[in-house]
Write an enzyme that holds these catalytic residues in place. Structure first.
Site, PDB file in Angstrom:
ATOM      1  N   TYR A   1      -9.332 -10.542  -7.259  1.00  0.00           N
ATOM      2  CA  TYR A   1      -8.406 -10.506  -8.375  1.00  0.00           C
ATOM      3  C   TYR A   1      -8.582 -11.696  -9.313  1.00  0.00           C
ATOM      4  CZ  TYR A   1      -6.315  -6.827  -5.639  1.00  0.00           C
ATOM      5  OH  TYR A   1      -6.134  -5.677  -4.928  1.00  0.00           O
TER       6      TYR A   1
ATOM      7  N   HIS B   1      -2.644   2.578  -5.724  1.00  0.00           N
ATOM      8  CA  HIS B   1      -3.468   1.398  -5.481  1.00  0.00           C
ATOM      9  C   HIS B   1      -3.700   0.626  -6.770  1.00  0.00           C
ATOM     10  CE1 HIS B   1      -5.381  -0.455  -2.066  1.00  0.00           C
ATOM     11  NE2 HIS B   1      -6.421  -0.791  -2.798  1.00  0.00           N
TER      12      HIS B   1
ATOM     13  N   HIS C   1      -3.769  -8.972   3.089  1.00  0.00           N
ATOM     14  CA  HIS C   1      -5.221  -8.996   3.234  1.00  0.00           C
ATOM     15  C   HIS C   1      -5.610  -9.795   4.469  1.00  0.00           C
ATOM     16  CE1 HIS C   1      -5.947  -8.205  -1.325  1.00  0.00           C
ATOM     17  NE2 HIS C   1      -5.830  -7.095  -0.636  1.00  0.00           N
TER      18      HIS C   1
ATOM     19  N   LYS D   1      -1.906  -2.732   8.035  1.00  0.00           N
ATOM     20  CA  LYS D   1      -3.083  -2.357   8.817  1.00  0.00           C
ATOM     21  C   LYS D   1      -3.088  -3.117  10.139  1.00  0.00           C
ATOM     22  CE  LYS D   1      -6.180  -1.073   5.023  1.00  0.00           C
ATOM     23  NZ  LYS D   1      -7.499  -1.341   4.369  1.00  0.00           N
TER      24      LYS D   1
ATOM     25  N   ARG E   1      -0.898  -1.651  -7.111  1.00  0.00           N
ATOM     26  CA  ARG E   1      -1.106  -2.775  -6.189  1.00  0.00           C
ATOM     27  C   ARG E   1      -2.044  -3.806  -6.825  1.00  0.00           C
ATOM     28  NH1 ARG E   1      -1.326  -4.348  -0.690  1.00  0.00           N
ATOM     29  NH2 ARG E   1      -3.388  -4.889   0.129  1.00  0.00           N
TER      30      ARG E   1
ATOM     31  N   ARG F   1       0.840  -1.195   0.000  1.00  0.00           N
ATOM     32  CA  ARG F   1       0.000   0.000   0.000  1.00  0.00           C
ATOM     33  C   ARG F   1       0.875   1.245   0.000  1.00  0.00           C
ATOM     34  NH1 ARG F   1      -2.056  -3.618   3.867  1.00  0.00           N
ATOM     35  NH2 ARG F   1      -4.152  -4.414   3.405  1.00  0.00           N
TER      36      ARG F   1
END
Length: 316
Positions: A297, A262, A288, A191, A265, A167
């Site tokens: 994806y 992004h 994730h 995150k 990414r 990210r």
């Protein structure tokens, strides 16, 4: 929502304060995520306490925080034109808050447990084709070949974003010590302050080596942080600057979609899957929390294959 927060009854204000501390200290969420969650809770409490926080002319609920109140809050936002994705996020915020409030004794029951959230609309992300990604890297490398410090830094940005799929916030948070040049990996804090190690290839390695040897020393000052990427004044590079750099770099690629960090990414994840990588590995690389996010994806690759089939197969 700051004004609404101060207009809440004092018990509600204390509850919101405690919830914010819980999100920051116990769950370790980012400041941006905490603001979003707290803002949703303030909006919800303001609505059920009789404050017009929606601005749609719909009368506030003026009741307790129960299932009917949460549904009325969401319905008012939907009437005001709020999109499905935002409604889904706010539903999740309401459920998370009510579960916490019930555990802490602020609510006698957990009304959010019975809330059925709308499914968010998940649009397929735009990505570069592999030839367009190659063109982007070549154009960026050509600029860096002039040994200009800024151009060398910008080349590192597009190389690392595409090579690792990290990210933009993770990229900007990298320090020089987070890059292992021998193993060709970066240590990323993602995150929820979760740490992961992400590999990168030889082209990105060369770009980083050149930047550290020649480019970064030219921009760094005595007061510069240990950041891998710094600006022209020597400070840590900000995500907004990286977004501008990526947009500008893509202008050199004819026919390429206008993507930000992004988008690179998304492109990295798509090309990994097209190259035969398994979903679990891509999930770990991207950081994730759930496999469902990574599975998006697979739809991208299917759509791309379908487009090729429709164009090339005589009986498509």
């Amino acid at each position: 929502m700051l004004k609404v927060r101060t207009e809440l009854p004092p018990p509600d204000q204390l509850t919101v304060d405690a919830y914010e501390r819980h999100l920051r200290a116990e769950r370790g969420l980012s400041p941006h995520t905490v603001r979003a969650y707290v803002g949703d809770v303030v909006s919800l409490l303001g609505y059920v306490r009789g404050l017009d926080v929606i601005g749609s002319g719909t009368p506030p609920a003026q009741g307790d925080l129960d299932l009917a109140g949460i549904r009325a809050w969401l319905a008012a936002q939907r009437s005001a034109g709020t999109g499905r994705t935002t409604l889904a996020r706010r539903s999740a915020a309401a459920r998370t808050f009510s579960a916490w409030a019930h555990r802490r004794g602020h609510l006698e029951s957990d009304p959010g447990a019975r809330l059925v959230a709308p499914r968010p609309h998940r649009a397929l992300p735009s990505v570069l084709r592999q030839d367009q990604a190659d063109d982007l890297m070549r154009a960026s490398q050509s600029g860096a070949a002039e040994r200009n410090a800024v151009a060398m830094r910008d080349h590192v940005i597009v190389e690392l974003l595409y090579a690792t799929g990290i990210r933009v916030s993770e990229l900007c948070g990298l320090d020089v010590g987070d890059v292992d040049m021998d193993l060709r990996v970066v240590r990323v804090i993602g995150k929820g302050d979760k740490e992961r190690t992400v590999p990168f290839g030889a082209p990105a390695q060369r770009a980083v080596q050149d930047w550290l040897a020649e480019g970064r020393p030219e921009l760094a000052s005595a007061h510069s942080p240990p950041a891998l990427l710094i600006g022209v004044r020597g400070g840590r590079l900000q995500p907004s600057s990286v977004r501008r750099i990526v947009h500008d770099a893509l202008k050199a690629v004819p026919g390429a979609p206008d993507l930000g960090p992004h988008g690179l990414r998304h492109t990295a994840a798509t090309h990994l899957l097209e190259g035969g990588a398994d979903l679990r590995s891509v999930q770990e690389l991207l950081g994730h929390a759930t496999l469902a996010t990574t599975q998006l994806y697979t739809h991208v690759t299917v759509e791309r294959l379908r487009a090729v089939h429709d164009q090339a197969h005589p009986r498509s």
